[in-house]
Design a protein around this motif. Structure first.
Motif, PDB file in Angstrom:
ATOM      1  N   ARG A   1       0.841  -1.198   0.000  1.00  0.00           N
ATOM      2  CA  ARG A   1       0.000   0.000   0.000  1.00  0.00           C
ATOM      3  C   ARG A   1       0.877   1.249   0.000  1.00  0.00           C
ATOM      4  O   ARG A   1       1.926   1.280   0.647  1.00  0.00           O
ATOM      5  CB  ARG A   1      -0.914   0.005   1.229  1.00  0.00           C
ATOM      6  CG  ARG A   1      -2.076  -0.954   1.115  1.00  0.00           C
ATOM      7  CD  ARG A   1      -2.624  -1.342   2.463  1.00  0.00           C
ATOM      8  NE  ARG A   1      -3.096  -0.206   3.240  1.00  0.00           N
ATOM      9  CZ  ARG A   1      -3.387  -0.276   4.548  1.00  0.00           C
ATOM     10  NH1 ARG A   1      -3.238  -1.422   5.198  1.00  0.00           N
ATOM     11  NH2 ARG A   1      -3.803   0.781   5.201  1.00  0.00           N
ATOM     12  N   GLU A   2       0.430   2.256  -0.681  1.00  0.00           N
ATOM     13  CA  GLU A   2       1.198   3.497  -0.799  1.00  0.00           C
ATOM     14  C   GLU A   2       1.111   4.296   0.499  1.00  0.00           C
ATOM     15  O   GLU A   2       0.043   4.401   1.115  1.00  0.00           O
ATOM     16  CB  GLU A   2       0.656   4.333  -1.956  1.00  0.00           C
ATOM     17  CG  GLU A   2       1.400   5.631  -2.179  1.00  0.00           C
ATOM     18  CD  GLU A   2       0.812   6.442  -3.320  1.00  0.00           C
ATOM     19  OE1 GLU A   2       1.244   7.596  -3.510  1.00  0.00           O
ATOM     20  OE2 GLU A   2      -0.083   5.914  -4.008  1.00  0.00           O
ATOM     21  N   ARG A   3       2.250   4.857   0.911  1.00  0.00           N
ATOM     22  CA  ARG A   3       2.252   5.735   2.082  1.00  0.00           C
ATOM     23  C   ARG A   3       1.894   7.155   1.645  1.00  0.00           C
ATOM     24  O   ARG A   3       2.498   7.724   0.735  1.00  0.00           O
ATOM     25  CB  ARG A   3       3.612   5.726   2.773  1.00  0.00           C
ATOM     26  CG  ARG A   3       3.583   6.393   4.147  1.00  0.00           C
ATOM     27  CD  ARG A   3       4.968   6.447   4.760  1.00  0.00           C
ATOM     28  NE  ARG A   3       5.424   5.162   5.231  1.00  0.00           N
ATOM     29  CZ  ARG A   3       5.144   4.664   6.437  1.00  0.00           C
ATOM     30  NH1 ARG A   3       4.366   5.333   7.267  1.00  0.00           N
ATOM     31  NH2 ARG A   3       5.629   3.495   6.798  1.00  0.00           N
ATOM     32  N   LEU A   4       0.917   7.758   2.321  1.00  0.00           N
ATOM     33  CA  LEU A   4       0.419   9.077   1.968  1.00  0.00           C
ATOM     34  C   LEU A   4       1.298  10.170   2.578  1.00  0.00           C
ATOM     35  O   LEU A   4       2.110   9.908   3.473  1.00  0.00           O
ATOM     36  CB  LEU A   4      -1.022   9.218   2.455  1.00  0.00           C
ATOM     37  CG  LEU A   4      -2.005   8.162   1.930  1.00  0.00           C
ATOM     38  CD1 LEU A   4      -3.371   8.325   2.562  1.00  0.00           C
ATOM     39  CD2 LEU A   4      -2.092   8.227   0.412  1.00  0.00           C
ATOM     40  N   PRO A   5       1.149  11.407   2.117  1.00  0.00           N
ATOM     41  CA  PRO A   5       1.959  12.501   2.657  1.00  0.00           C
ATOM     42  C   PRO A   5       1.840  12.685   4.172  1.00  0.00           C
ATOM     43  O   PRO A   5       2.772  13.151   4.817  1.00  0.00           O
ATOM     44  CB  PRO A   5       1.416  13.730   1.908  1.00  0.00           C
ATOM     45  CG  PRO A   5       0.909  13.182   0.621  1.00  0.00           C
ATOM     46  CD  PRO A   5       0.347  11.841   0.965  1.00  0.00           C
ATOM     47  N   ASN A   6       0.682  12.306   4.751  1.00  0.00           N
ATOM     48  CA  ASN A   6       0.504  12.448   6.203  1.00  0.00           C
ATOM     49  C   ASN A   6       1.150  11.315   6.992  1.00  0.00           C
ATOM     50  O   ASN A   6       1.017  11.250   8.217  1.00  0.00           O
ATOM     51  CB  ASN A   6      -0.979  12.553   6.554  1.00  0.00           C
ATOM     52  CG  ASN A   6      -1.775  11.307   6.160  1.00  0.00           C
ATOM     53  OD1 ASN A   6      -1.205  10.293   5.742  1.00  0.00           O
ATOM     54  ND2 ASN A   6      -3.087  11.385   6.279  1.00  0.00           N
ATOM     55  N   GLY A   7       1.825  10.405   6.294  1.00  0.00           N
ATOM     56  CA  GLY A   7       2.509   9.307   6.961  1.00  0.00           C
ATOM     57  C   GLY A   7       1.687   8.049   7.091  1.00  0.00           C
ATOM     58  O   GLY A   7       2.233   6.988   7.414  1.00  0.00           O
ATOM     59  N   LYS A   8       0.377   8.138   6.863  1.00  0.00           N
ATOM     60  CA  LYS A   8      -0.487   6.967   6.929  1.00  0.00           C
ATOM     61  C   LYS A   8      -0.487   6.244   5.579  1.00  0.00           C
ATOM     62  O   LYS A   8      -0.056   6.785   4.563  1.00  0.00           O
ATOM     63  CB  LYS A   8      -1.907   7.384   7.305  1.00  0.00           C
ATOM     64  CG  LYS A   8      -2.024   8.014   8.682  1.00  0.00           C
ATOM     65  CD  LYS A   8      -3.471   8.358   9.003  1.00  0.00           C
ATOM     66  CE  LYS A   8      -3.594   8.964  10.395  1.00  0.00           C
ATOM     67  NZ  LYS A   8      -4.999   9.298  10.735  1.00  0.00           N
TER      68      LYS A   8
ATOM     69  N   PRO B   1      -8.705  -3.381  -3.680  1.00  0.00           N
ATOM     70  CA  PRO B   1      -8.674  -4.749  -4.207  1.00  0.00           C
ATOM     71  C   PRO B   1      -7.305  -5.188  -4.735  1.00  0.00           C
ATOM     72  O   PRO B   1      -6.959  -6.368  -4.644  1.00  0.00           O
ATOM     73  CB  PRO B   1      -9.729  -4.712  -5.318  1.00  0.00           C
ATOM     74  CG  PRO B   1     -10.714  -3.688  -4.856  1.00  0.00           C
ATOM     75  CD  PRO B   1      -9.871  -2.634  -4.190  1.00  0.00           C
ATOM     76  N   HIS B   2      -6.506  -4.253  -5.263  1.00  0.00           N
ATOM     77  CA  HIS B   2      -5.213  -4.659  -5.826  1.00  0.00           C
ATOM     78  C   HIS B   2      -4.144  -4.880  -4.757  1.00  0.00           C
ATOM     79  O   HIS B   2      -2.989  -5.128  -5.096  1.00  0.00           O
ATOM     80  CB  HIS B   2      -4.731  -3.641  -6.865  1.00  0.00           C
ATOM     81  CG  HIS B   2      -4.441  -2.282  -6.330  1.00  0.00           C
ATOM     82  ND1 HIS B   2      -5.373  -1.262  -6.328  1.00  0.00           N
ATOM     83  CD2 HIS B   2      -3.323  -1.753  -5.780  1.00  0.00           C
ATOM     84  CE1 HIS B   2      -4.837  -0.182  -5.810  1.00  0.00           C
ATOM     85  NE2 HIS B   2      -3.585  -0.442  -5.467  1.00  0.00           N
ATOM     86  N   HIS B   3      -4.518  -4.824  -3.493  1.00  0.00           N
ATOM     87  CA  HIS B   3      -3.574  -5.124  -2.412  1.00  0.00           C
ATOM     88  C   HIS B   3      -3.675  -6.571  -1.932  1.00  0.00           C
ATOM     89  O   HIS B   3      -3.090  -6.923  -0.897  1.00  0.00           O
ATOM     90  CB  HIS B   3      -3.792  -4.161  -1.242  1.00  0.00           C
ATOM     91  CG  HIS B   3      -3.480  -2.735  -1.594  1.00  0.00           C
ATOM     92  ND1 HIS B   3      -4.321  -1.689  -1.297  1.00  0.00           N
ATOM     93  CD2 HIS B   3      -2.420  -2.191  -2.260  1.00  0.00           C
ATOM     94  CE1 HIS B   3      -3.792  -0.555  -1.740  1.00  0.00           C
ATOM     95  NE2 HIS B   3      -2.641  -0.840  -2.322  1.00  0.00           N
ATOM     96  N   SER B   4      -4.407  -7.383  -2.647  1.00  0.00           N
ATOM     97  CA  SER B   4      -4.521  -8.820  -2.337  1.00  0.00           C
ATOM     98  C   SER B   4      -4.466  -9.610  -3.636  1.00  0.00           C
ATOM     99  O   SER B   4      -4.966  -9.156  -4.668  1.00  0.00           O
ATOM    100  CB  SER B   4      -5.838  -9.140  -1.618  1.00  0.00           C
ATOM    101  OG  SER B   4      -5.995  -8.395  -0.443  1.00  0.00           O
TER     102      SER B   4
END
Length: 404
Positions: free
Chosen positions: A281-288, A294-297
Motif C-alpha cells: 500500500r502506498e504511504r500518503l503525505p501524512n505518513g499513513k 482490491p489490488h492489495h490482495s
C-alpha cells in the motif's frame, strides 16, 4: 436448483440474478468430512497408506479440477446483493460446517486410538486432520467478520478445534488494518520464503492478538485474564476438547494433537503467505497508508476451490469490503491474479525457488507496479534486497525504497 433474485437498478430497470452456485456451496460444508474418505479406504483395504487419500484429493485432484473447469468471473448485480446478504440459507451453511470440523477431529482421533497403527500412519492421519482443521480456520474467518453474536461465538468454537482462538482478534483488528505494509507480519514480502515468513507470522500474530485484546479490555476496565477475554473463551474449549481426547484414547493423542495443531496453523500461514505476497500500500503525505484496495490482495476465481473454501480466494474484494458475505464477493478486472487455486499454490510456496520463479515476475508485471521495486513490499534483509535489486531494479526508480 437455482433461485431467482430480482430488484430495481439505479436506472429503474428490473434486475434479475440466478445464483447458479447456490447448491454447489454445499461443497464447503461437506469438505471437512474429507478425512473419512481415507479412513473408509483403510477400513476396506487394510493398507495404512490409504489414510493419506485426503491429501491426494486436496493437493492432486483439486488443482487438476481447477485447471480443467477453470475460473468463474460471475458477479451478482449490486441491486440484488442486499437480498443475497439477508438470505439465511447462506449463513446456515457456515453454521453447519462448525460441528463438522469437530466431528472430523474426533473421528480421526477415534481411529488412531482404537487401531494399532504404525507411527508414520498416526502422524499421517494427524497431518490429514490438521489440514482439515486448517479449513476450520477458514470457516472461523468467514464467521469472525460478521457482527452477530451467534457467528462470533461459532467462530470461537471452530477456532478452538486447532487451538487458534486468537485468530479473530489478530485478523480483524490487526491484519486488516496493516495489510500489505512492511509493518504487517501477516503480509509476505518479495524474496521472503514461506519458512522465513512463518517465523515472523506465527509469533507475531499471537503477540498482536494479546496486545489488542488487552487494550480492548483495559478500555472496559477489565483484566486481560478474565472471562471477557474472547481468546481465553476459545482456548478453554480447546482445553476441554483436547484433554478429553487424551483421556478417551490415551497418550498417543499427545503427538497426534501436537502435529494436528501445528499443521492447522501451517495451513493458515500458507494462506496468509500467498494472499498478499509482495503487495504494498502506498504511504500518503501524512505518513499513513492508503485505504486497502482490491489490488492489495492476490485473487483467484478458480471455481472448484472457491466452492470448497467459502469464496476465500476472492480475497481482493474481501479486504476492500470485509463485511461482505462470501456469496456476494466480486471479481474485478486487472487484479493481481494467482495462476491456480490455493490447493495448487500452497505446494508451490513450499519450494521457494519455484515460487520466486513463478510469482516474482507476475508481481512486477502488475499494472500498478510496472516493474518498479519501490512499489513492492520487499524483503528488508540487506543481502536479499541487494540480490533482488540487481536482478530486477530499473535505473534509480527503487533507490529510495531499497535503502537499508
Amino acid at each position: 436448483m437455482t433461485k431467482l433474485y430480482f430488484s430495481v437498478g439505479p436506472d429503474d430497470q428490473r434486475v434479475e440474478y440466478r445464483d447458479r452456485k447456490r447448491w454447489w456451496w454445499l461443497l464447503s460444508v461437506v469438505y471437512p468430512l474429507l478425512p473419512f474418505t481415507g479412513i473408509a479406504l483403510h477400513a476396506a483395504t487394510g493398507h495404512e497408506i490409504a489414510l493419506g487419500l485426503p491429501l491426494l484429493i486436496s493437493y492432486g485432484l483439486m488443482p487438476l479440477l481447477d485447471l480443467l473447469i477453470g475460473e468463474d468471473q460471475n458477479n451478482p448485480p449490486e441491486a440484488v446483493v442486499p437480498q443475497l446478504e439477508q438470505e439465511r440459507y447462506y449463513r446456515w451453511l457456515t453454521w453447519l460446517t462448525v460441528p463438522l470440523h469437530l466431528v472430523a477431529l474426533v473421528g480421526c482421533a477415534w481411529w488412531v486410538g482404537t487401531h494399532d497403527l504404525s507411527w508414520w500412519a498416526v502422524l499421517m492421519l494427524a497431518y490429514v486432520a490438521g489440514t482439515d482443521s486448517g479449513l476450520g480456520i477458514n470457516t472461523g474467518h468467514e464467521l469472525g467478520h460478521k457482527n452477530t453474536a451467534v457467528e462470533q461465538w461459532l467462530a470461537r468454537l471452530v477456532l478452538a478445534v486447532p487451538a487458534y482462538g486468537h485468530f479473530t482478534v489478530e485478523h480483524g483488528r490487526g491484519h486488516h488494518r496493516s495489510v500489505s505494509t512492511p509493518e504487517d507480519h501477516a503480509s509476505a514480502r518479495m524474496g521472503e520464503s514461506i519458512y522465513r515468513f512463518a517465523c515472523r507470522e506465527l509469533p507475531g500474530g499471537i503477540r498482536r492478538a494479546w496486545s489488542l485484546e488487552a487494550e480492548r479490555l483495559a478500555q472496559q476496565r477489565r483484566s486481560v485474564w478474565s472471562v471477557h477475554n474472547t481468546m481465553l473463551q476459545s482456548y478453554a474449549v480447546t482445553a476441554v476438547l483436547q484433554i478429553s481426547l487424551i483421556i478417551a484414547f490415551g497418550w498417543v493423542m499427545v503427538p497426534f494433537l501436537i502435529v494436528h495443531n501445528m499443521v492447522a496453523w501451517w495451513q493458515l500461514t500458507s494462506a496468509n503467505y500467498v494472499e498478499h505476497y509482495g503487495l504494498l500500500r502506498e504511504r500518503l503525505p501524512n505518513g499513513k497508508y492508503e485505504t486497502p484496495q482490491p489490488h492489495h490482495s492476490w485473487n483467484t476465481n478458480h471455481l472448484v476451490t472457491n466452492l470448497a473454501l467459502f469464496h476465500l480466494q476472492r480475497h481482493s474484494d474481501h479486504h476492500a469490503y470485509p463485511l461482505r458475505r462470501y456469496q456476494s464477493l466480486r471479481h474485478f478486472e486487472d487484479l493481481p491474479q494467482l495462476p491456480s487455486g490455493y490447493f495448487g499454490m500452497f505446494p508451490l510456496s513450499y519450494v521457494p525457488a519455484l515460487w520466486f520463479r513463478v510469482m516474482d515476475p507476475r508481481l512486477l508485471a502488475l499494472p500498478h507496479v510496472n516493474g518498479n521495486l519501490a512499489r513492492v513490499n520487499i524483503d528488508p534483509d540487506p543481502e536479499r534486497r541487494a540480490r533482488l535489486v540487481t536482478k530486477y531494479a530499473r535505473g534509480g526508480e527503487a533507490s529510495g525504497s531499497l535503502q537499508a
